[in-house]
Motif scaffolding. Structure first.
Motif, PDB file in Angstrom:
ATOM      1  N   GLN A 194       0.832  -1.209   0.000  1.00  0.00           N
ATOM      2  CA  GLN A 194       0.000   0.000   0.000  1.00  0.00           C
ATOM      3  C   GLN A 194       0.871   1.264   0.000  1.00  0.00           C
ATOM      4  O   GLN A 194       0.564   2.243  -0.688  1.00  0.00           O
ATOM      5  CB  GLN A 194      -0.923  -0.023   1.235  1.00  0.00           C
ATOM      6  CG  GLN A 194      -1.660   1.268   1.516  1.00  0.00           C
ATOM      7  CD  GLN A 194      -2.845   1.500   0.590  1.00  0.00           C
ATOM      8  OE1 GLN A 194      -3.875   0.851   0.691  1.00  0.00           O
ATOM      9  NE2 GLN A 194      -2.708   2.441  -0.329  1.00  0.00           N
ATOM     10  N   ALA A 195       1.948   1.226   0.749  1.00  0.00           N
ATOM     11  CA  ALA A 195       2.856   2.389   0.805  1.00  0.00           C
ATOM     12  C   ALA A 195       3.405   2.693  -0.583  1.00  0.00           C
ATOM     13  O   ALA A 195       3.475   3.858  -0.995  1.00  0.00           O
ATOM     14  CB  ALA A 195       3.995   2.111   1.790  1.00  0.00           C
ATOM     15  N   CYS A 196       3.782   1.651  -1.324  1.00  0.00           N
ATOM     16  CA  CYS A 196       4.333   1.861  -2.674  1.00  0.00           C
ATOM     17  C   CYS A 196       3.269   2.397  -3.629  1.00  0.00           C
ATOM     18  O   CYS A 196       3.577   3.235  -4.489  1.00  0.00           O
ATOM     19  CB  CYS A 196       4.919   0.559  -3.217  1.00  0.00           C
ATOM     20  SG  CYS A 196       6.461   0.125  -2.408  1.00  0.00           S
ATOM     21  N   VAL A 197       2.042   1.927  -3.485  1.00  0.00           N
ATOM     22  CA  VAL A 197       0.961   2.436  -4.349  1.00  0.00           C
ATOM     23  C   VAL A 197       0.781   3.938  -4.107  1.00  0.00           C
ATOM     24  O   VAL A 197       0.659   4.722  -5.052  1.00  0.00           O
ATOM     25  CB  VAL A 197      -0.360   1.653  -4.101  1.00  0.00           C
ATOM     26  CG1 VAL A 197      -1.541   2.332  -4.778  1.00  0.00           C
ATOM     27  CG2 VAL A 197      -0.222   0.212  -4.586  1.00  0.00           C
ATOM     28  N   LEU A 198       0.838   4.348  -2.857  1.00  0.00           N
ATOM     29  CA  LEU A 198       0.717   5.783  -2.541  1.00  0.00           C
ATOM     30  C   LEU A 198       1.913   6.567  -3.075  1.00  0.00           C
ATOM     31  O   LEU A 198       1.759   7.657  -3.623  1.00  0.00           O
ATOM     32  CB  LEU A 198       0.569   5.978  -1.029  1.00  0.00           C
ATOM     33  CG  LEU A 198      -0.776   5.514  -0.467  1.00  0.00           C
ATOM     34  CD1 LEU A 198      -0.713   5.355   1.042  1.00  0.00           C
ATOM     35  CD2 LEU A 198      -1.891   6.486  -0.865  1.00  0.00           C
ATOM     36  N   ALA A 199       3.112   5.993  -2.935  1.00  0.00           N
ATOM     37  CA  ALA A 199       4.316   6.671  -3.440  1.00  0.00           C
ATOM     38  C   ALA A 199       4.262   6.778  -4.965  1.00  0.00           C
ATOM     39  O   ALA A 199       4.690   7.790  -5.536  1.00  0.00           O
ATOM     40  CB  ALA A 199       5.562   5.922  -2.989  1.00  0.00           C
ATOM     41  N   ALA A 200       3.715   5.751  -5.613  1.00  0.00           N
ATOM     42  CA  ALA A 200       3.593   5.766  -7.076  1.00  0.00           C
ATOM     43  C   ALA A 200       2.659   6.883  -7.537  1.00  0.00           C
ATOM     44  O   ALA A 200       2.687   7.286  -8.699  1.00  0.00           O
ATOM     45  CB  ALA A 200       3.101   4.408  -7.581  1.00  0.00           C
TER      46      ALA A 200
END
Ligand code: SAH
Length: 219
Positions: A97-103
């Motif tokens: 989820q953190a990576c999706v937000l960073a993306a």
């Protein structure tokens, strides 16, 4: 062993996952683009590639799960993020989820309470091109030295709205929180902190998360 290999098969499966979410009515194309960018299979053991792009939660060890893609998509949409926003996530888990937000162009600060899981995920995140700052600690405390945040997302079932996290939210900031309901699951809430400090709540259906617990743990 986790790998950062992201081949044509992975990309094809990922595109299928995104197409399926769209065909089921999910309509936020910015979120879908982020889901298409983040290699979800990297967060699971390599023998589970087949499952990585199906719409289901999955065990990631330490008794925890990676949320299912449709839930990640739903929470991300509710959060209404914009480029360069500071986002605090409670419950790093796999880091997906953190990576999706960073993306989506946000600066993500994420807290995990389980030590082994924290280090496992930190190692995976270091191999990926997403800028996520990881912290080992109790999410109920937030990160007072790094706030205030534009957005707060909680990815564990919360017994209450943690006051310290409300305090670390900017005026007009949004918190998305799955809050325990009497049926044993959680009601997804979107909370907006009004300029006068009061909270406005909207409810968005029932979900099932692992519990948000206080303190830290070694596993
Ligand atoms: N966002 C994750 C899903 C995590 S599952 C993902 O994309 O994979 C929920 C996680 O919240 C678990 O890893 C659990 O250990 C963690 N957690 C529970 N209570 C917490 C707390 N108080 N502070 C930080 N993390 C917590």
């Amino acid at each position: 062993m986790n790998t950062i290999e992201d081949n044509y098969r992975h990309k094809g499966l990922r595109q299928q996952m995104v197409n399926q979410l769209r065909s089921e009515g999910f309509d936020d194309e910015r979120v879908l683009a982020a889901l298409n960018e983040v290699p979800r299979h990297v967060f699971l053991d390599s023998s589970f590639v087949e499952y990585a792009y199906s719409d289901q939660p999955f065990s990631i060890g330490s008794g925890q799960t990676i949320s299912q893609p449709s839930t990640v998509a739903f929470q991300t949409k509710l959060l209404k993020v914009e480029n360069s926003m500071k986002v605090l996530e409670i419950g790093t888990g796999s880091g997906y989820q953190a990576c999706v937000l960073a993306a989506m162009g946000t600066k993500v600060f994420t807290i995990e309470r389980q030590r082994n899981l924290y280090f496992r995920t930190k190692e995976i995140l270091e191999k990926l091109p997403f800028r996520v700052k990881t912290f080992l600690g109790d999410g109920f405390e937030g990160l007072p030295n790094y706030g205030p945040f534009d957005r707060v997302i909680i990815t564990a079932g919360a017994p209450c709205i943690p006051q310290k996290l409300v305090d670390q939210l900017k005026p007009n900031g949004i918190m998305v929180i799955p809050m325990d309901n009497p049926d044993g699951g959680q009601t997804m809430l979107r909370i907006t902190k009004m300029p006068d400090g009061s909270l406005s709540r909207e409810a968005y259906g029932n979900f099932k998360f692992v519990p948000m617990l206080t303190g830290t743990a070694s596993d």
